[in-house]
Every structure is written in C-alpha cells, then in structure tokens.
Scaffold this motif. Structure first.
Motif, PDB file in Angstrom:
ATOM      1  N   LEU A   1      31.863  43.206  37.065  1.00 59.00           N
ATOM      2  CA  LEU A   1      32.599  41.952  37.124  1.00 59.00           C
ATOM      3  C   LEU A   1      34.084  42.187  36.859  1.00 59.00           C
ATOM      4  CD1 LEU A   1      30.243  39.489  35.200  1.00 59.00           C
ATOM      5  CD2 LEU A   1      30.350  39.963  37.650  1.00 59.00           C
ATOM      6  N   VAL A   2      34.907  41.764  37.816  1.00 56.03           N
ATOM      7  CA  VAL A   2      36.355  41.886  37.700  1.00 56.03           C
ATOM      8  C   VAL A   2      36.938  40.479  37.613  1.00 56.03           C
ATOM      9  CG1 VAL A   2      38.475  42.736  38.768  1.00 56.03           C
ATOM     10  CG2 VAL A   2      36.322  43.998  39.075  1.00 56.03           C
ATOM     11  N   GLY A   3      37.678  40.197  36.568  1.00 59.45           N
ATOM     12  CA  GLY A   3      38.244  38.868  36.391  1.00 59.45           C
ATOM     13  C   GLY A   3      39.584  38.712  37.089  1.00 59.45           C
ATOM     14  N   SER A   4      39.733  37.655  37.887  1.00 57.32           N
ATOM     15  CA  SER A   4      41.006  37.324  38.525  1.00 57.32           C
ATOM     16  C   SER A   4      40.900  35.939  39.147  1.00 57.32           C
ATOM     17  CB  SER A   4      41.371  38.339  39.608  1.00 57.32           C
ATOM     18  OG  SER A   4      42.569  37.943  40.259  1.00 57.32           O
ATOM     19  N   SER A   5      41.958  35.153  39.008  1.00 58.70           N
ATOM     20  CA  SER A   5      41.970  33.821  39.631  1.00 58.70           C
ATOM     21  C   SER A   5      42.686  33.845  40.972  1.00 58.70           C
ATOM     22  CB  SER A   5      42.670  32.818  38.704  1.00 58.70           C
ATOM     23  OG  SER A   5      44.009  33.222  38.470  1.00 58.70           O
ATOM     24  N   SER A   6      43.160  35.025  41.387  1.00 56.52           N
ATOM     25  CA  SER A   6      43.974  35.152  42.593  1.00 56.52           C
ATOM     26  C   SER A   6      43.152  35.543  43.816  1.00 56.52           C
ATOM     27  CB  SER A   6      45.065  36.211  42.356  1.00 56.52           C
ATOM     28  OG  SER A   6      45.674  36.595  43.556  1.00 56.52           O
TER      29      SER A   6
ATOM     30  N   PRO B   1      51.959  42.903  46.438  1.00 61.27           N
ATOM     31  CA  PRO B   1      52.264  41.833  45.484  1.00 61.27           C
ATOM     32  C   PRO B   1      52.315  40.439  46.108  1.00 61.27           C
ATOM     33  CG  PRO B   1      53.769  43.689  45.230  1.00 61.27           C
ATOM     34  CD  PRO B   1      53.024  43.903  46.520  1.00 61.27           C
ATOM     35  N   ALA B   2      52.298  39.458  45.219  1.00 62.72           N
ATOM     36  CA  ALA B   2      52.464  38.072  45.642  1.00 62.72           C
ATOM     37  C   ALA B   2      53.919  37.815  45.983  1.00 62.72           C
ATOM     38  CB  ALA B   2      52.032  37.132  44.516  1.00 62.72           C
ATOM     39  N   VAL B   3      54.160  36.804  46.800  1.00 63.14           N
ATOM     40  CA  VAL B   3      55.530  36.381  47.096  1.00 63.14           C
ATOM     41  C   VAL B   3      56.213  35.982  45.786  1.00 63.14           C
ATOM     42  CG1 VAL B   3      56.900  34.552  48.163  1.00 63.14           C
ATOM     43  CG2 VAL B   3      55.067  35.665  49.454  1.00 63.14           C
TER      44      VAL B   3
ATOM     45  N   ASP C   1      33.835  43.236  32.991  1.00 61.82           N
ATOM     46  CA  ASP C   1      34.008  44.680  32.865  1.00 61.82           C
ATOM     47  C   ASP C   1      35.476  45.072  32.901  1.00 61.82           C
ATOM     48  OD1 ASP C   1      31.163  45.772  32.993  1.00 61.82           O
ATOM     49  OD2 ASP C   1      31.217  44.455  34.745  1.00 61.82           O
ATOM     50  N   THR C   2      36.280  44.268  33.578  1.00 60.52           N
ATOM     51  CA  THR C   2      37.708  44.542  33.681  1.00 60.52           C
ATOM     52  C   THR C   2      38.416  43.309  34.217  1.00 60.52           C
ATOM     53  OG1 THR C   2      39.339  46.123  34.529  1.00 60.52           O
ATOM     54  CG2 THR C   2      37.588  45.444  36.031  1.00 60.52           C
ATOM     55  N   MET C   3      39.738  43.387  34.308  1.00 58.92           N
ATOM     56  CA  MET C   3      40.534  42.261  34.783  1.00 58.92           C
ATOM     57  C   MET C   3      41.784  42.804  35.470  1.00 58.92           C
ATOM     58  SD  MET C   3      41.950  39.078  32.452  1.00 58.92           S
ATOM     59  CE  MET C   3      40.280  38.534  32.073  1.00 58.92           C
ATOM     60  N   VAL C   4      42.278  42.084  36.468  1.00 57.51           N
ATOM     61  CA  VAL C   4      43.517  42.467  37.139  1.00 57.51           C
ATOM     62  C   VAL C   4      44.580  41.415  36.828  1.00 57.51           C
ATOM     63  CG1 VAL C   4      44.649  42.953  39.331  1.00 57.51           C
ATOM     64  CG2 VAL C   4      42.289  43.666  38.976  1.00 57.51           C
ATOM     65  N   LEU C   5      45.708  41.884  36.286  1.00 56.34           N
ATOM     66  CA  LEU C   5      46.800  41.001  35.904  1.00 56.34           C
ATOM     67  C   LEU C   5      48.128  41.560  36.413  1.00 56.34           C
ATOM     68  CD1 LEU C   5      45.763  40.416  32.168  1.00 56.34           C
ATOM     69  CD2 LEU C   5      45.622  38.723  34.005  1.00 56.34           C
ATOM     70  N   ALA C   6      49.189  40.774  36.251  1.00 53.46           N
ATOM     71  CA  ALA C   6      50.526  41.215  36.644  1.00 53.46           C
ATOM     72  C   ALA C   6      51.136  42.060  35.533  1.00 53.46           C
ATOM     73  CB  ALA C   6      51.416  40.010  36.931  1.00 53.46           C
ATOM     74  N   ALA C   7      51.713  43.186  35.908  1.00 50.52           N
ATOM     75  CA  ALA C   7      52.359  44.055  34.922  1.00 50.52           C
ATOM     76  C   ALA C   7      53.475  43.319  34.192  1.00 50.52           C
ATOM     77  CB  ALA C   7      52.909  45.297  35.613  1.00 50.52           C
TER      78      ALA C   7
ATOM     79  N   GLY D   1      51.876  28.408  53.260  1.00 52.59           N
ATOM     80  CA  GLY D   1      51.055  28.861  52.145  1.00 52.59           C
ATOM     81  C   GLY D   1      51.450  28.205  50.832  1.00 52.59           C
ATOM     82  N   HIS D   2      50.557  28.312  49.836  1.00 53.27           N
ATOM     83  CA  HIS D   2      50.860  27.831  48.488  1.00 53.27           C
ATOM     84  C   HIS D   2      50.447  28.901  47.489  1.00 53.27           C
ATOM     85  CE1 HIS D   2      46.584  26.989  48.101  1.00 53.27           C
ATOM     86  NE2 HIS D   2      46.641  26.098  49.075  1.00 53.27           N
ATOM     87  N   CYS D   3      50.415  28.558  46.192  1.00 49.09           N
ATOM     88  CA  CYS D   3      50.274  29.581  45.158  1.00 49.09           C
ATOM     89  C   CYS D   3      48.932  30.306  45.187  1.00 49.09           C
ATOM     90  CB  CYS D   3      50.494  28.963  43.780  1.00 49.09           C
ATOM     91  SG  CYS D   3      49.251  27.747  43.302  1.00 49.09           S
TER      92      CYS D   3
END
Length: 232
Positions: A30-35, A105-107, A76-82, A151-153
């Motif tokens: 399981l990788v956590g991310s809302s993106s 990366p995101a805009v 198990d892990t998560m992806v975030l912005a540095a 597009g939006h966020c």
C-alpha cells in the motif's frame, strides 16, 4: 513568486521500516498518495502496487504513515513532495528521491506565490523586490499549458519547465489515465522567441493533438463514479 524550491517527489516510509526504494516493496503493498498524477506514474512502473488516498497536511500524513493516527489499513510507504518535507524540517524522512523522469512534477511544484490587493501599492513594491523572475517564467509556461488543458489541482496532468544552461526554455508535459496505462507526452524548447506563454501553448496543443482531452475526461468521469465528486 519566491525562488523555486525542490520540485522532486520522494518516497517516505514508516519509522523503523527497512524499505529504501519503490523496488523494495512487495506486490500488493500500500502506497499512500492523494495525487492522481503520482498514482498514474507509480502504477506505470509498478502496476502491482495499491495506491490509496491519504488526505491532510504533510504532518498529518506522516502521523498516519507512522501509525500515530488511525487509518483503515497500515501503509507500507507514502509519496510526498520534497519541498513540503524541507519546509517542515523533516527532509531526512525521504528514502528515495524520484527523478523527473521517474515522476514528472506537478505544474507549479515547489513554487510559493505571494498575493496582495492591487491598491496596496507599498506592499506591491515590496513584493516586486522579492519576486524571482526565473521562477515566474517557469511557472508561467507550466500554467499556460495547464489552463489550455482545462486542468485543476487533481487532474492527471504533469508539467515541468526548466531553463537550459544556454538560457533556452524547455517544457515537458504529460497527461495520464488514472492507472497510468495510457499517457501522452510532449517536450518542446522555446527556440527563437523563448516566450514562456508560447511554449506552454505549444506543449498544450501537442498533448491535445495526441488525445489528452479524452484521457482527462475519462479520468474525471472515473473520479465521479468512485469518489462521488471531482476534486477542485
């Protein structure tokens, strides 16, 4: 716009975990991310992983990852912005830094913008002194591309513009399906005019030519079905 911070995404693991990279994760982890952008790019290379939605501030997300706040299942892990980790003084939590080829990366990634009322002329003068022209130029190209794609966020869109050593502008844009199985990509340089708005429009036009509109519409349609309403 202040000088741009780190644009990279990073892998963060629970306290005490031995995991060092995405490759270390077992199938079904399981990788956590809302993106949607991150989910699509993670599943492009590891379709066996489950990317689950995690909301909240960076601090709240880290607490959920470490088990200090309740989650329906253990991540198990998560992806975030540095940049978010750096601003909180917890950059050492990052185990793997993804290159822009791994996760585009995101805009506007890493950009902080300051706003004030137009009538506040004294404040405006101060903000002009703080403004970083290079960052504003880069963000302009990315935002023009995003606007053209409507597009939006939380759209499945990524865009990153850099200034090459010779001063030439370069912009990469990508649009993904939610599972990352379908995507379109465009990469252009500023050439003669080196105008960020023109560059953003060119990349947008090429993405649309390749079918970006259909991919975005399909992703948003799935978002309505699975989540009840689109994110704004």
């Amino acid at each position: 716009m202040l000088s741009r911070d780190d644009v990279h995404d990073v892998l963060v693991v629970p306290e005490g975990s031995e995991i060092k990279s995405l490759d270390d994760l077992p199938p079904g982890a399981l990788v956590g991310s809302s993106s949607v952008r991150r989910k699509a790019q993670i599943n492009r290379v590891r379709p066996d992983l489950q990317v689950v939605r995690v909301r909240g501030t960076v601090g709240t997300r880290l607490d959920k990852l470490d088990g200090k706040k309740k989650m329906y299942s253990k991540l198990d892990t998560m992806v975030l912005a540095a940049s978010g980790l750096e601003r909180l003084g917890v950059a050492d939590r990052a185990r793997q830094v993804f290159s822009v080829d791994d996760i585009l990366p995101a805009v506007g990634a890493g950009v902080l913008a300051l706003e004030c009322r137009q009538a506040d002329t004294e404040v405006t003068k101060l903000l002009v002194r703080l403004n970083d022209e290079k960052t504003q130029t880069e963000a302009t190209a990315e935002r023009v591309m995003l606007h053209g794609l409507r597009g939006h966020c939380n759209s499945p869109i990524a865009g990153y513009r850099v200034t090459e050593p010779d001063g030439q502008l370069s912009l990469r844009g990508m649009v993904f399906s939610r599972d990352g199985s379908t995507f379109v990509h465009a990469h252009y340089w500023g050439e003669g005019l080196n105008d960020p708005a023109v560059l953003g429009s060119r990349v947008c036009s090429e993405l649309l030519r390749q079918g970006a509109r259909h991919i975005i519409a399909s992703a948003h349609s799935i978002g309505h079905t699975r989540e009840g309403s689109p994110h704004t």
